[in-house]
Design a protein around this motif. Structure first.
Motif, PDB file in Angstrom:
ATOM      1  N   TYR A 171      40.437-116.362  27.012  1.00  0.00           N
ATOM      2  CA  TYR A 171      41.307-115.670  26.070  1.00  0.00           C
ATOM      3  C   TYR A 171      40.418-115.029  25.006  1.00  0.00           C
ATOM      4  CZ  TYR A 171      44.786-119.122  27.808  1.00  0.00           C
ATOM      5  OH  TYR A 171      45.593-119.922  28.578  1.00  0.00           O
ATOM      6  N   GLU A 172      40.599-113.713  24.767  1.00  0.00           N
ATOM      7  CA  GLU A 172      39.731-113.012  23.827  1.00  0.00           C
ATOM      8  C   GLU A 172      40.535-112.274  22.748  1.00  0.00           C
ATOM      9  OE1 GLU A 172      36.989-110.488  25.909  1.00  0.00           O
ATOM     10  OE2 GLU A 172      36.481-112.029  27.388  1.00  0.00           O
TER      11      GLU A 172
ATOM     12  N   ASN B 123      36.865-113.657  18.617  1.00  0.00           N
ATOM     13  CA  ASN B 123      37.259-115.069  18.662  1.00  0.00           C
ATOM     14  C   ASN B 123      37.922-115.355  19.999  1.00  0.00           C
ATOM     15  OD1 ASN B 123      36.515-115.686  15.858  1.00  0.00           O
ATOM     16  ND2 ASN B 123      38.175-114.256  15.362  1.00  0.00           N
ATOM     17  N   HIS B 124      37.524-116.458  20.619  1.00  0.00           N
ATOM     18  CA  HIS B 124      38.000-116.704  21.973  1.00  0.00           C
ATOM     19  C   HIS B 124      38.112-118.197  22.269  1.00  0.00           C
ATOM     20  CE1 HIS B 124      33.543-116.481  22.232  1.00  0.00           C
ATOM     21  NE2 HIS B 124      33.690-117.508  23.056  1.00  0.00           N
TER      22      HIS B 124
ATOM     23  N   SER C 267      40.012-109.198  16.835  1.00  0.00           N
ATOM     24  CA  SER C 267      38.578-109.415  16.664  1.00  0.00           C
ATOM     25  C   SER C 267      37.804-108.919  17.888  1.00  0.00           C
ATOM     26  CB  SER C 267      38.299-110.903  16.428  1.00  0.00           C
ATOM     27  OG  SER C 267      38.754-111.686  17.518  1.00  0.00           O
ATOM     28  N   GLY C 268      36.558-108.492  17.658  1.00  0.00           N
ATOM     29  CA  GLY C 268      35.709-108.023  18.749  1.00  0.00           C
ATOM     30  C   GLY C 268      35.988-106.581  19.121  1.00  0.00           C
ATOM     31  N   ASP C 269      35.503-106.179  20.298  1.00  0.00           N
ATOM     32  CA  ASP C 269      35.713-104.812  20.782  1.00  0.00           C
ATOM     33  C   ASP C 269      37.148-104.667  21.277  1.00  0.00           C
ATOM     34  OD1 ASP C 269      33.295-103.705  20.222  1.00  0.00           O
ATOM     35  OD2 ASP C 269      32.501-103.802  22.252  1.00  0.00           O
ATOM     36  N   SER C 270      37.934-103.925  20.539  1.00  0.00           N
ATOM     37  CA  SER C 270      39.344-103.782  20.874  1.00  0.00           C
ATOM     38  C   SER C 270      39.846-102.466  20.320  1.00  0.00           C
ATOM     39  CB  SER C 270      40.152-104.945  20.281  1.00  0.00           C
ATOM     40  OG  SER C 270      41.529-104.769  20.508  1.00  0.00           O
ATOM     41  N   THR C 271      40.673-101.769  21.106  1.00  0.00           N
ATOM     42  CA  THR C 271      41.255-100.514  20.645  1.00  0.00           C
ATOM     43  C   THR C 271      42.579-100.728  19.927  1.00  0.00           C
ATOM     44  OG1 THR C 271      42.295-100.213  22.811  1.00  0.00           O
ATOM     45  CG2 THR C 271      40.138 -99.186  22.472  1.00  0.00           C
TER      46      THR C 271
END
Length: 388
Positions: free
Chosen positions: A281-282, A267-268, A309-313
């Motif tokens: 902003y992501e 979501n951005h 949300s999304g690719d995140s560690t």
């Protein structure tokens, strides 16, 4: 006459120096590298120094491997040398496009392959030239060392956007490191027929407490992160040009899967700052976005909430500025924060969440203005009250 003699001597020395720097040593025409700088650097101030950050693409047009041995960068007007990379300092900056092979293990670029050399230079503010020149030394597999010159690159003189913070308060760790092999700085994306580097100046904002902890309780639960749910705010008066608000997030950090390239940002919100610059902003929390496409927002206005949300560690706010409104189809551009307080830095980011950061020396100036925070620094920011 003595003054004239010294003046001509100085001019002669500078001319010879420039000719030696910019000219090829061997007039014999030989195939080697095609050298290109796709995006001209724009100086950005970091800790009182002017940073030039850009990429040099080297394509080997021969049938045999070529091994770079040194690169020299000079002032385009005088030829005065500004930086030289060789040995490990050069090898760690070069990445071969595509799978590695035996040639690359030996530090060479195989015939028909392209490599990218990532350049970062810190200069005194009064020593930034209008243009850069380059000289490359390399070794052929079947021959000795050779040298080629080029390209000449005019710096991009476009003023940087001076922005408010994308979050409030602190402490926040502003995470980026140009040397990370899989970091934002080195993630070239070839989308729609063109390779771009969206994250050239991307920053990841992680909330910590005074002890350096980034979560409470079970650290694997995304909602336990200290920054989870914190407001992401407008860095300037701007217009919303893109949003996503319905992408799900994993409850646990360890359960987050890999996502397709168009879903990586989760979501951005994207803001049009004007002058072909966009704030992106992501990784926002699902359902938290409070603005709509076409809406005019004011600096400090809440856009959404930090999520996972999304690719995140781990839960954080990814923030960068680009020359287009897409998270993946635009070139990353530098920006500066109008004002922040630098508290310290993580020299070893593996200690984030488990140990305090290294504080700034007492003599160092904590209040910074018109700068990009140094990578992995810990800062506090002031921000206007929320405007909904």
């Amino acid at each position: 006459m003595a003054y004239m003699h010294k003046g001509w001597l100085l001019l002669l020395l500078v001319t010879v120096q420039f000719a030696q720097f910019a000219g090829a040593r061997d007039a014999t025409s030989r195939e080697s590298f095609d050298l290109q700088v796709p995006v001209a650097p724009t100086p950005v101030t970091v800790e009182g120094r002017a940073r030039l950050q850009y990429e040099l693409h080297l394509t080997n047009f021969t049938d045999s491997p070529l091994r770079p041995t040194a690169i020299e960068i000079g002032d385009g007007a005088s030829g005065f040398p500004l930086a030289r990379f060789e040995g490990d300092a050069l090898a760690t900056r070069i990445t071969l496009i595509g799978p590695a092979d035996e040639a690359q293990l030996q530090g060479a670029i195989p015939g028909g392959r392209r490599a990218v050399l990532y350049v970062e230079m810190n200069l005194a503010p009064d020593a930034v030239p209008a243009a850069l020149v380059h000289r490359h030394s390399y070794v052929r597999a079947d021959d000795g060392e050779d040298t080629i010159s080029g390209p000449r690159v005019e710096l991009d003189a476009m003023p940087l956007p001076s922005l408010g913070p994308p979050v409030r308060g602190g402490p926040w760790v502003v995470i980026y490191d140009p040397s990370w092999p899989r970091g934002h700085r080195r993630m070239l994306l070839a989308v729609d027929g063109r390779a771009r580097l969206p994250g050239r100046f991307a920053t990841d904002w992680v909330r910590v407490d005074a002890q350096g902890r980034s979560a409470r309780g079970d650290v694997d639960l995304a909602r336990n992160a200290l920054g989870y749910g914190e407001a992401a705010i407008a860095v300037a008066d701007a217009t919303v040009v893109a949003i996503r608000n319905d992408f799900p997030e994993s409850e646990r950090v360890s359960a987050n899967p890999k996502h397709a390239i168009d879903d990586a940002s989760g979501n951005h919100v994207v803001l049009d700052l004007g002058s072909s610059r966009y704030a992106i902003y992501e990784h926002l929390r699902p359902g938290s976005v409070r603005v709509a496409v076409g809406q005019r927002v004011q600096r400090g206005q809440v856009l959404g909430e930090l999520g996972f949300s999304g690719d995140s560690t781990g839960p954080h706010l990814h923030f960068h500025v680009a020359d287009g409104p897409s998270p993946v189809r635009a070139e990353g551009r530098p920006f500066a924060l109008e004002r922040f307080r630098a508290l310290g830095r993580y020299e070893d980011l593996s200690h984030l969440g488990s140990a305090p950061w290294t504080p700034r020396a007492p003599a160092a100036t904590a209040l910074r203005s018109g700068e990009l925070p140094e990578g992995n620094s810990v800062i506090e920011v002031d921000a206007p009250a929320a405007r909904d």
